[in-house]
Scaffold this motif. Structure first.
Motif, PDB file in Angstrom:
ATOM      1  N   ALA A 158      18.265  42.162 -69.289  1.00 56.53           N
ATOM      2  CA  ALA A 158      18.903  40.879 -69.567  1.00 56.53           C
ATOM      3  C   ALA A 158      19.494  40.964 -70.970  1.00 56.53           C
ATOM      4  CB  ALA A 158      17.908  39.738 -69.480  1.00 56.53           C
ATOM      5  N   PHE A 159      20.662  40.359 -71.148  1.00 57.60           N
ATOM      6  CA  PHE A 159      21.255  40.403 -72.475  1.00 57.60           C
ATOM      7  C   PHE A 159      21.945  39.092 -72.795  1.00 57.60           C
ATOM      8  CE2 PHE A 159      24.850  41.709 -69.890  1.00 57.60           C
ATOM      9  CZ  PHE A 159      25.996  41.270 -70.563  1.00 57.60           C
ATOM     10  N   VAL A 160      22.052  38.834 -74.093  1.00 63.50           N
ATOM     11  CA  VAL A 160      22.739  37.633 -74.569  1.00 63.50           C
ATOM     12  C   VAL A 160      23.906  38.052 -75.436  1.00 63.50           C
ATOM     13  CG1 VAL A 160      20.746  36.085 -74.472  1.00 63.50           C
ATOM     14  CG2 VAL A 160      21.133  37.460 -76.530  1.00 63.50           C
ATOM     15  N   ASP A 161      24.920  37.185 -75.455  1.00 58.40           N
ATOM     16  CA  ASP A 161      26.083  37.395 -76.303  1.00 58.40           C
ATOM     17  C   ASP A 161      26.841  36.082 -76.367  1.00 58.40           C
ATOM     18  OD1 ASP A 161      28.669  38.433 -77.445  1.00 58.40           O
ATOM     19  OD2 ASP A 161      27.681  40.344 -77.097  1.00 58.40           O
ATOM     20  N   ILE A 162      27.584  35.910 -77.446  1.00 59.02           N
ATOM     21  CA  ILE A 162      28.415  34.716 -77.593  1.00 59.02           C
ATOM     22  C   ILE A 162      29.752  34.895 -76.882  1.00 59.02           C
ATOM     23  CG2 ILE A 162      29.575  35.380 -79.747  1.00 59.02           C
ATOM     24  CD1 ILE A 162      29.091  32.478 -80.700  1.00 59.02           C
ATOM     25  N   ALA A 163      30.138  36.164 -76.636  1.00 59.30           N
ATOM     26  CA  ALA A 163      31.420  36.490 -75.991  1.00 59.30           C
ATOM     27  C   ALA A 163      31.210  36.568 -74.480  1.00 59.30           C
ATOM     28  CB  ALA A 163      31.955  37.811 -76.529  1.00 59.30           C
ATOM     29  N   GLU A 164      31.663  35.560 -73.765  1.00 64.71           N
ATOM     30  CA  GLU A 164      31.349  35.470 -72.337  1.00 64.71           C
ATOM     31  C   GLU A 164      32.223  36.378 -71.474  1.00 64.71           C
ATOM     32  OE1 GLU A 164      30.477  31.774 -70.523  1.00 64.71           O
ATOM     33  OE2 GLU A 164      29.931  30.800 -72.413  1.00 64.71           O
ATOM     34  N   GLU A 165      33.521  36.432 -71.737  1.00 63.08           N
ATOM     35  CA  GLU A 165      34.408  37.215 -70.862  1.00 63.08           C
ATOM     36  C   GLU A 165      34.045  38.697 -70.820  1.00 63.08           C
ATOM     37  OE1 GLU A 165      38.648  36.915 -70.725  1.00 63.08           O
ATOM     38  OE2 GLU A 165      38.589  34.742 -71.044  1.00 63.08           O
ATOM     39  N   PRO A 211      22.875  44.061 -64.871  1.00 65.86           N
ATOM     40  CA  PRO A 211      22.131  43.277 -65.855  1.00 65.86           C
ATOM     41  C   PRO A 211      22.343  41.786 -65.635  1.00 65.86           C
ATOM     42  CG  PRO A 211      24.149  44.084 -66.838  1.00 65.86           C
ATOM     43  CD  PRO A 211      24.092  44.676 -65.453  1.00 65.86           C
ATOM     44  N   HIS A 212      21.485  41.008 -66.266  1.00 66.03           N
ATOM     45  CA  HIS A 212      21.586  39.549 -66.214  1.00 66.03           C
ATOM     46  C   HIS A 212      22.113  39.065 -67.558  1.00 66.03           C
ATOM     47  CE1 HIS A 212      20.850  35.424 -65.251  1.00 66.03           C
ATOM     48  NE2 HIS A 212      19.897  35.282 -66.151  1.00 66.03           N
ATOM     49  N   PHE A 213      23.259  38.411 -67.539  1.00 64.49           N
ATOM     50  CA  PHE A 213      23.880  37.920 -68.764  1.00 64.49           C
ATOM     51  C   PHE A 213      23.554  36.451 -68.968  1.00 64.49           C
ATOM     52  CE2 PHE A 213      27.805  35.718 -70.422  1.00 64.49           C
ATOM     53  CZ  PHE A 213      27.490  35.919 -71.771  1.00 64.49           C
ATOM     54  N   ILE A 214      23.149  36.116 -70.212  1.00 65.02           N
ATOM     55  CA  ILE A 214      22.851  34.741 -70.590  1.00 65.02           C
ATOM     56  C   ILE A 214      23.692  34.393 -71.818  1.00 65.02           C
ATOM     57  CG2 ILE A 214      21.059  33.091 -71.222  1.00 65.02           C
ATOM     58  CD1 ILE A 214      19.002  35.170 -70.144  1.00 65.02           C
ATOM     59  N   PRO A 215      24.662  33.508 -71.691  1.00 63.87           N
ATOM     60  CA  PRO A 215      25.440  33.115 -72.882  1.00 63.87           C
ATOM     61  C   PRO A 215      24.530  32.497 -73.939  1.00 63.87           C
ATOM     62  CG  PRO A 215      26.470  32.324 -70.851  1.00 63.87           C
ATOM     63  CD  PRO A 215      25.107  32.796 -70.480  1.00 63.87           C
ATOM     64  N   CYS A 216      24.726  32.910 -75.188  1.00 67.92           N
ATOM     65  CA  CYS A 216      23.846  32.397 -76.237  1.00 67.92           C
ATOM     66  C   CYS A 216      24.463  32.650 -77.608  1.00 67.92           C
ATOM     67  CB  CYS A 216      22.466  33.065 -76.156  1.00 67.92           C
ATOM     68  SG  CYS A 216      21.273  32.515 -77.387  1.00 67.92           S
ATOM     69  N   VAL A 252      28.880  43.151 -66.666  1.00 75.62           N
ATOM     70  CA  VAL A 252      27.966  42.995 -65.525  1.00 75.62           C
ATOM     71  C   VAL A 252      28.622  43.500 -64.253  1.00 75.62           C
ATOM     72  CG1 VAL A 252      26.770  41.313 -64.072  1.00 75.62           C
ATOM     73  CG2 VAL A 252      26.718  41.063 -66.565  1.00 75.62           C
ATOM     74  N   GLU A 253      29.878  43.143 -64.043  1.00 76.98           N
ATOM     75  CA  GLU A 253      30.590  43.575 -62.834  1.00 76.98           C
ATOM     76  C   GLU A 253      30.777  45.086 -62.820  1.00 76.98           C
ATOM     77  OE1 GLU A 253      34.219  41.403 -62.812  1.00 76.98           O
ATOM     78  OE2 GLU A 253      33.247  39.452 -62.442  1.00 76.98           O
ATOM     79  N   ARG A 254      31.112  45.659 -63.969  1.00 77.70           N
ATOM     80  CA  ARG A 254      31.358  47.102 -64.037  1.00 77.70           C
ATOM     81  C   ARG A 254      30.094  47.906 -63.744  1.00 77.70           C
ATOM     82  NH1 ARG A 254      33.075  47.379 -68.952  1.00 77.70           N
ATOM     83  NH2 ARG A 254      31.447  48.596 -69.981  1.00 77.70           N
ATOM     84  N   ILE A 255      28.984  47.473 -64.290  1.00 78.21           N
ATOM     85  CA  ILE A 255      27.730  48.193 -64.055  1.00 78.21           C
ATOM     86  C   ILE A 255      27.315  48.061 -62.597  1.00 78.21           C
ATOM     87  CG2 ILE A 255      25.263  48.204 -64.590  1.00 78.21           C
ATOM     88  CD1 ILE A 255      26.020  47.488 -67.479  1.00 78.21           C
ATOM     89  N   GLY A 256      27.438  46.875 -62.043  1.00 80.18           N
ATOM     90  CA  GLY A 256      27.101  46.691 -60.631  1.00 80.18           C
ATOM     91  C   GLY A 256      27.965  47.531 -59.720  1.00 80.18           C
ATOM     92  N   ALA A 257      29.249  47.673 -60.071  1.00 88.27           N
ATOM     93  CA  ALA A 257      30.172  48.464 -59.254  1.00 88.27           C
ATOM     94  C   ALA A 257      29.822  49.948 -59.276  1.00 88.27           C
ATOM     95  CB  ALA A 257      31.603  48.256 -59.735  1.00 88.27           C
ATOM     96  N   LYS A 258      29.164  50.402 -60.359  1.00 85.51           N
ATOM     97  CA  LYS A 258      28.755  51.808 -60.445  1.00 85.51           C
ATOM     98  C   LYS A 258      27.538  52.108 -59.600  1.00 85.51           C
ATOM     99  CE  LYS A 258      28.142  52.450 -64.836  1.00 85.51           C
ATOM    100  NZ  LYS A 258      27.885  53.129 -66.129  1.00 85.51           N
ATOM    101  N   GLY A 259      26.827  51.075 -59.177  1.00 87.29           N
ATOM    102  CA  GLY A 259      25.634  51.275 -58.377  1.00 87.29           C
ATOM    103  C   GLY A 259      24.343  51.189 -59.167  1.00 87.29           C
ATOM    104  N   ASP A 260      24.438  51.010 -60.475  1.00 84.29           N
ATOM    105  CA  ASP A 260      23.239  50.809 -61.282  1.00 84.29           C
ATOM    106  C   ASP A 260      22.774  49.360 -61.154  1.00 84.29           C
ATOM    107  OD1 ASP A 260      23.231  53.418 -62.243  1.00 84.29           O
ATOM    108  OD2 ASP A 260      24.507  52.933 -63.961  1.00 84.29           O
TER     109      ASP A 260
END
Length: 259
Positions: free
Chosen positions: A44-51, A68-73, A57-65
């Protein structure tokens, strides 16, 4: 060259481990997220930059790994950070690895620093690291141990002259690491400080890598190659894994031999 290597180390202890990363959407943090996901960790990760975070998240999922879970913060809001850590633990299990990566090294001169700016730099660079460690401590204690990786910088070691508030905050992280390692150690919680050199992220290259910077790298680094985010991430994997079980209260410098 991007710093990637073939046949990098696999750490079995990181598989299915709950990992929390701050500032994970871009730069070094982006590479941390990618590398821990590639190990099979629940990230899980946080960042202020949402885009950029959602694209990651989409890129990692597309690779098959494992995605991750993104939480805006905004990490200046400590209560939001605490809620994000609680959400990550509820989703992924007790947090066993914390990467306190987020920070900002905007340049500034002493004569231009106001009280508000100074306080903001401390909030952006060091305050959230303490409160993230405070929040994950019960998770790690209940799980029998864990690894907290605070991110400092070589800037305070070399005394960079163009960002005194940033340099001060990064020096403070080393002291905080030593104090927390001593306090948390009986609970088998390891606390170490990662010290990156000049890492060639997109932001660094765009804003500050000019001919003068290239000359500085050539003169100061022992190694001729450029330093990239994956070089930092691979050290973080080692510090998060059980392979480093007796490493605590230390600084791990990855800078190509700058200092």
């Amino acid at each position: 060259m991007t710093g990637e290597i073939e046949n990098g180390a696999i750490y079995p202890s990181l598989k299915d481990r709950s990992v929390f990363i701050t500032g994970g959407g871009r730069g070094i943090g982006e590479s941390l997220v990618e590398h821990f996901c590639a190990q099979g960790s629940h990230v899980a990760f946080v960042d202020i930059a949402e885009e950029p975070s959602r694209r990651l998240v989409e890129r990692i999922g597309a690779k098959g790994d494992p995605a991750p879970h993104f939480i805006p913060c905004d990490l200046r809001d400590i209560e939001s950070l605490r809620k994000a850590i609680a959400e990550a633990a509820e989703r992924n299990g007790p947090i066993r690895v914390l990467c306190n990566n987020a920070g900002n090294d905007d340049r500034h001169r002493t004569e231009d620093v106001s009280v508000d700016y100074w306080d903001d730099r401390m909030a952006v660079n060091v305050r959230h690291q303490f409160f993230a460690a405070q929040a994950v401590r019960p998770h790690m204690k209940a799980a029998g141990g864990g690894s907290i990786i605070n991110f400092g910088s070589i800037t305070w070691m070399v005394g960079d002259p163009d960002c005194p508030a940033y340099v001060t905050s990064k020096a403070a992280i080393t002291g905080m690491t030593r104090a927390l390692a001593r306090e948390f150690g009986p609970e088998r919680i390891r606390v170490n400080c990662m010290i990156p050199g000049w890492v060639m992220t997109e932001r660094q290259v765009r804003l500050w890598l000019n001919p003068e910077g290239e000359r500085q790298i050539a003169e100061r680094q022992c190694l001729p190659d450029r330093l990239y985010a994956p070089d930092i991430a691979r050290m973080a994997l080692f510090l998060g894994a059980d392979d480093s079980r007796m490493c605590s209260s230390q600084q791990f410098i990855v800078d190509g031999g700058w200092v």
